[in-house]
Design an enzyme around this catalytic site. Structure first.
Site, PDB file in Angstrom:
ATOM      1  N   GLU A  38      -1.658 -45.519 -42.096  1.00 31.35           N
ATOM      2  CA  GLU A  38      -1.415 -44.067 -42.096  1.00 31.35           C
ATOM      3  C   GLU A  38      -1.882 -43.457 -43.417  1.00 31.35           C
ATOM      4  OE1 GLU A  38       2.482 -42.705 -40.847  1.00 31.35           O
ATOM      5  OE2 GLU A  38       2.147 -40.727 -41.683  1.00 31.35           O
ATOM      6  N   ARG A  92      13.623 -39.639 -43.050  1.00 31.96           N
ATOM      7  CA  ARG A  92      13.859 -40.160 -41.702  1.00 31.96           C
ATOM      8  C   ARG A  92      15.007 -41.168 -41.699  1.00 31.96           C
ATOM      9  NH1 ARG A  92      11.672 -39.952 -36.576  1.00 31.96           N
ATOM     10  NH2 ARG A  92       9.991 -38.578 -37.214  1.00 31.96           N
ATOM     11  N   ARG A 114       6.304 -48.643 -38.454  1.00 29.02           N
ATOM     12  CA  ARG A 114       6.983 -48.359 -37.185  1.00 29.02           C
ATOM     13  C   ARG A 114       8.466 -48.022 -37.342  1.00 29.02           C
ATOM     14  NH1 ARG A 114       5.195 -52.035 -32.111  1.00 29.02           N
ATOM     15  NH2 ARG A 114       5.112 -50.393 -30.590  1.00 29.02           N
ATOM     16  N   ALA A 135       4.401 -41.077 -36.195  1.00 31.40           N
ATOM     17  CA  ALA A 135       5.661 -40.475 -35.757  1.00 31.40           C
ATOM     18  C   ALA A 135       5.781 -40.489 -34.225  1.00 31.40           C
ATOM     19  CB  ALA A 135       5.811 -39.054 -36.310  1.00 31.40           C
ATOM     20  N   GLU A 175       7.546 -45.794 -31.427  1.00 30.18           N
ATOM     21  CA  GLU A 175       8.462 -46.389 -32.398  1.00 30.18           C
ATOM     22  C   GLU A 175       9.880 -46.678 -31.898  1.00 30.18           C
ATOM     23  OE1 GLU A 175       7.396 -43.012 -34.910  1.00 30.18           O
ATOM     24  OE2 GLU A 175       7.446 -44.410 -36.580  1.00 30.18           O
TER      25      GLU A 175
HETATM   26  N1  MTE Z   1       1.142 -50.233 -30.736  1.00 29.10           N
HETATM   27  C1  MTE Z   1       0.092 -51.016 -31.029  1.00 29.10           C
HETATM   28  N2  MTE Z   1      -0.382 -51.853 -30.097  1.00 29.10           N
HETATM   29  N3  MTE Z   1      -0.493 -50.983 -32.261  1.00 29.10           N
HETATM   30  C2  MTE Z   1      -0.032 -50.156 -33.262  1.00 29.10           C
HETATM   31  O1  MTE Z   1      -0.574 -50.135 -34.360  1.00 29.10           O
HETATM   32  N4  MTE Z   1       1.660 -48.461 -33.905  1.00 29.10           N
HETATM   33  C3  MTE Z   1       3.003 -47.939 -33.647  1.00 29.10           C
HETATM   34  C4  MTE Z   1       3.143 -47.530 -32.178  1.00 29.10           C
HETATM   35  N5  MTE Z   1       2.680 -48.578 -31.315  1.00 29.10           N
HETATM   36  C5  MTE Z   1       1.100 -49.319 -32.970  1.00 29.10           C
HETATM   37  C6  MTE Z   1       1.642 -49.380 -31.663  1.00 29.10           C
HETATM   38  C7  MTE Z   1       3.353 -46.786 -34.473  1.00 29.10           C
HETATM   39  S1  MTE Z   1       3.935 -47.057 -36.019  1.00 29.10           S
HETATM   40  C8  MTE Z   1       3.269 -45.503 -34.020  1.00 29.10           C
HETATM   41  S2  MTE Z   1       3.783 -44.203 -34.954  1.00 29.10           S
HETATM   42  C9  MTE Z   1       2.738 -45.207 -32.684  1.00 29.10           C
HETATM   43  O2  MTE Z   1       2.334 -46.376 -31.980  1.00 29.10           O
HETATM   44  C10 MTE Z   1       1.546 -44.271 -32.841  1.00 29.10           C
HETATM   45  O3  MTE Z   1       0.920 -43.989 -31.656  1.00 29.10           O
HETATM   46  P1  MTE Z   1       1.456 -42.885 -30.598  1.00 29.10           P
HETATM   47  O4  MTE Z   1       1.953 -41.741 -31.394  1.00 29.10           O
HETATM   48  O5  MTE Z   1       0.260 -42.572 -29.807  1.00 29.10           O
HETATM   49  O6  MTE Z   1       2.539 -43.556 -29.838  1.00 29.10           O
HETATM   50  N1  HPA Z   2       6.596 -40.196 -39.279  1.00 31.07           N
HETATM   51  C1  HPA Z   2       5.418 -40.747 -39.575  1.00 31.07           C
HETATM   52  N2  HPA Z   2       4.612 -40.281 -40.483  1.00 31.07           N
HETATM   53  C2  HPA Z   2       4.991 -39.183 -41.147  1.00 31.07           C
HETATM   54  C3  HPA Z   2       6.201 -38.563 -40.890  1.00 31.07           C
HETATM   55  C4  HPA Z   2       7.039 -39.086 -39.900  1.00 31.07           C
HETATM   56  O1  HPA Z   2       8.126 -38.585 -39.632  1.00 31.07           O
HETATM   57  N3  HPA Z   2       6.301 -37.502 -41.696  1.00 31.07           N
HETATM   58  C5  HPA Z   2       5.189 -37.507 -42.432  1.00 31.07           C
HETATM   59  N4  HPA Z   2       4.383 -38.515 -42.108  1.00 31.07           N
HETATM   60 MO1  MOS Z   3       4.007 -44.888 -37.254  1.00 31.47          MO
HETATM   61  S1  MOS Z   3       5.110 -45.696 -38.778  1.00 31.47           S
HETATM   62  O1  MOS Z   3       4.650 -43.292 -37.620  1.00 31.47           O
HETATM   63  O2  MOS Z   3       2.471 -44.895 -37.969  1.00 31.47           O
END
Ligand code: MTE
Ligand code: HPA
Ligand code: MOS
Length: 767
Positions: free
Chosen positions: A229, A307, A339, A507, A719
């Protein structure tokens, strides 16, 4: 709803999908290798590259002096040096960059680089940072009710300390970036990042060029989990710096060992608590203090702390509560998003407290959980947001039923009486996770949708595909909205020159935000098509009048809903739009409405909605070896109307196992002088197939669409299910607490690793 297959599953299985490092070498491409600091705290006094530069094939060696403009980077606060200039703040911090014809030469040359350092005393633990008052920023506070009165009304008060460990992301694809210089100032970057726009801005600022000279592209990531990120930009910056100085493409790919060395992790926390409750176990007052180990630079630590604080009460209504949070600076790599983004630490702390309450009152912890759930009368969070559309009690009842909780619990009591050296435990955990970026401004997204004259569709949006299935969900949305076959929709590489000014895919908001932006773009194209087609139909035959809203997009056709013979295939319609001179492309945009937070008052509405879940996990502990085995998990999760049930199941199972790795297996070990000792999977234990429960039953809560408008009434999934991984830890704690007869139990830390469990058992046996 039918689940589309993961859009690039076939290419991935065949090894034909392009991850960043699979891009074939660019013409005259060079490789870069980072020289990192061998101390956690010190000063760089001098350096000498002369011997290293004599090696054939070494093209340049760069230091902080070679950075043309902005020398530091960060998300909001630019306090992290791209290359060390003076003070060294963590073991593994990038100091110099060797650019050579290949990695072997770069690596050999790195060994010949000479430098002088002055070592300073490092601060490694939270306790040390507190003693030195090294806070990253002033403490934050959330407060509701009156805790002193709450404690007075309480029948019992307990106090304690809870240590929570960090976690390495262990994405399979380590950090990688390729920078390709173009004409004049242009720089194109291919990289594995969750935030291309931030990479673009930072590279432009480092080189002192406008944003429109930098293009950043990411087709797919081999996992990120928050680790890409904010931190991926470091490698884009270094690759771009190399390309800037050599005029040639530069590739920088970290080896696993270096990736684990340089990058930040999930934050370790030291939590203190004092809680008051009545004889039944109702929470009346809670005084919670969170201290996070931020590492050397600001990174995302402050929103992560927020958070944590927003999840400090998890699913429980606590009338009198005070939550204080502080992030502490240490000489470790800057810790970062992972995550759950601080949520898991807040939740683990309160769940640990609930177990302690249950031990005090000799009750089943699940009972204590249930009587404290938010409900219609008790729905206000410590930060003033109401818990609306609460699904906790529905999920609780279903979880009890699906897991056959009562039966299992009584069987376990019998099992434990009958077995001296093998014990079983059962734990239930509720989830209430807030969906939205805690920094409200970030809740926005854009899209670009193109329809071609053969009726195929190309979708671009600001979101990143990291394995979570976002592209597949976007493909499904576009196919459904246009009424065409998913095979005719392609989602392509995320690129800053297609959709500008995007936010990190994080997020869990990727599909909520980008899905709405894609929807918005499609609506615009459909309206134009409908107007032109109605006119065309009416011109062809004036016996009936078609109005644009009457047009239905379905099964690869567009037809008049009140006169379905009036139809045209989607492909013919697209061709016709060209002839009629109608635009077939549109941008889309979305921002989440009505969310805000005021930290002055500690009140606001930071989340668009909550995601709910309920997990029940059964474990077995061998008292002679300390080995934990997961027997069964029943996970009931609320995803609203799922955009893709199979992908959501995958996310739930994956997040649970990753969470269980954090609570039971993964243990970052540092020396007193701040060196991370376990930097490969032989010593850092991530979950393996043998650690997964024999039975994982995932149930999606069906028939409960999101009550508030989201794309197709779905809910975020990425998450929240990580929290299920806390349940096996709670079950292990129960088993150990029983060994101590629920009195004078030692501080059970998280992670409860095999070796720690053995020590706790040993202590219990020798009492
Ligand atoms: N799933 C996979 N396979 N790989 C990843 O890197 N990242 C996680 C989750 N699931 C991740 C994952 C995290 S930290 C987040 S915030 C969300 O996916 C981001 O994607 P989304 O917002 O589309 O769910
Ligand atoms: N989640 C993930 N990334 C972020 C957030 C959050 O709540 N706020 C700022 N960056
Ligand atoms: Mo997920 S920790 O918000 O990339």
């Amino acid at each position: 709803m039918k689940s589309l297959y993961y859009e690039s599953a076939k290419q991935i299985v065949k090894g034909k999908a392009y991850f960043t490092d699979d891009l074939p070498p660019f013409h005259r491409e060079l490789k870069a290798y980072i020289i990192t600091s061998p101390v956690a705290h010190g000063r760089l006094k001098s350096f000498d590259f002369s011997a290293a530069l004599e090696i054939a094939g070494v093209v340049k060696i760069l230091s902080h002096k070679d950075i043309p403009a902005e020398k530091k980077f960060g998300v909001t606060t630019h306090d992290q040096p791209i290359l060390v200039s003076d003070e060294i703040n963590y073991y593994g911090e990038p100091m110099f960059l060797v650019i050579a014809e290949n990695y072997e030469i770069a690596y050999q040359a790195a060994k010949l680089v000479k430098y002088e350092l002055e070592e300073l005393e490092p601060v490694v633990t939270i306790e040390q940072a507190i003693a030195k008052d090294w806070s990253l920023a002033p403490s934050k506070k959330l407060e509701n009710g009156n805790i002193e009165q709450g404690f007075k009304q309480s029948d019992h008060i307990i106090e304690g300390i809870f240590h929570i460990g960090g976690q390495e992301h262990w994405y399979l694809e380590t950090h990688v970036a390729i920078a390709v210089p173009g004409e004049e100032k242009e720089m194109k970057i291919y990289t594995s990042t969750q935030n291309p726009s931030e990479n673009q801005r930072l590279v432009a600022e480092m080189l002192g060029i406008p944003y429109n000279e930098v293009e950043v592209e990411a087709r797919r990531l081999g996992g990120a989990f928050g680790g890409k990120e904010s931190q991926a930009s470091h490698y884009a910056l270094l690759a771009a710096l190399g390309a800037y100085h050599t005029g040639r493409p530069v590739r920088l790919r970290l080896e696993r060992f270096q990736d684990e060395l340089i990058t930040g992790k999930r934050h370790a926390y030291l939590c203190r608590y004092k809680v008051g409750f009545d004889n039944e176990g109702h929470l009346l007052a809670a005084d919670l203090e969170f201290n996070g180990n931020a590492g050397a630079y600001t990174d995302l630590s402050l929103p992560i702390l927020e958070r944590t604080m927003f999840h400090a009460e998890n699913a429980y209504y606590i009338p009198n509560i005070r939550i204080i949070g502080t992030m502490w600076r240490t000489n470790l790599p800057p810790n970062t998003a992972f995550r759950g983004f601080g949520g898991p630490q807040g939740i683990a702390n309160i769940e640990n407290i609930i177990n302690e309450i249950a031990y005090t009152l000799h009750k089943d912890p699940a009972e204590i959980r249930k009587i404290n759930f938010y409900d219609n009368q008790h729905s206000q969070t410590p930060y003033g947001q109401e818990v609306e559309h609460n699904r906790l009690s529905i999920l609780y009842d279903l979880a009890m039923e699906k897991s056959d909780y009562k039966k299992h619990r009584s069987e376990i009591l019998k099992f434990n009486k009958a077995h001296k050296f093998v014990k079983r435990g059962l734990a239930l955990i509720p989830i209430k996770f807030g969906i939205s970026f805690t920094n409200s401004i970030l809740n926005q997204a854009g899209a670009l949708v193109l329809v071609y004259t053969d009726g195929t569709v190309l979708v671009n949006h600001g979101g990143i595909e990291m394995g979570q299935g976002l592209y597949t969900k976007m493909q499904g949305i576009a196919a459904k909205e246009f009424g065409i076959s998913p095979e005719n929709v392609k989602v392509t590489a995320t690129n800053t020159s297609k959709v500008p000014n995007t936010v990190a895919t994080a997020a869990s908001t990727g599909s909520d935000l980008n899905g709405m932006a894609v929807y918005d773009a499609i609506e615009k194209i459909k309206l134009r098509m409908a107007v032109a087609l109605s006119k065309y139909f009416n011109e062809q035959d004036s016996s009936h009048t078609t109005y644009p809203p009457d047009l239905v997009f379905e099964n690869n056709y567009i037809y008049d809903g009140s006169l379905p013979e009036r139809r045209i295939s989607f492909a013919d319609a697209a061709q016709l739009m060209f002839v009629k001179q109608v635009s077939l492309s549109a941008t889309g945009y979305y921002h989440t409405p009505g969310i805000y937070m005021d930290w002055q008052t500690g009140k606001g509405h930071p989340f668009y909605y909550y995601s709910f879940g309920m997990g029940v996990v059964e474990v077995e502990l061998d008292l002679l070896t300390g080995k934990v085995k997961l027997l069964r998990a029943d996970l009931l999760h609320d995803v609203g109307d799922s955009l893709n049930p199979e992908i959501d199941r995958g996310q739930i199972e994956g997040a649970f196992v990753q969470g269980m790795g954090w609570t039971l297996l993964e243990d970052l070990r540092y020396t007193d002088d701040g060196k991370l000792l376990n930097r490969s999977p032989d010593t850092y234990k991530i979950p393996a197939i043998t650690d997964i429960p024999e039975q994982i039953n995932v149930h999606l809560l069906e028939g409960y669409p999101n009550e508030i408008p989201t794309i197709h009434r779905s809910k975020a999934i990425g998450e929240p299910p990580f929290m299920y991984g806390i349940a096996p830890w709670l079950a292990v704690k129960d088993i150990i607490a029983e060994l101590y007869d629920y009195k004078n139990i030692p501080n059970i830390e998280l992670p409860a690793t095999n070796d720690r469990i053995l020590l706790w058992i040993d202590e219990a046996m020798n009492k």
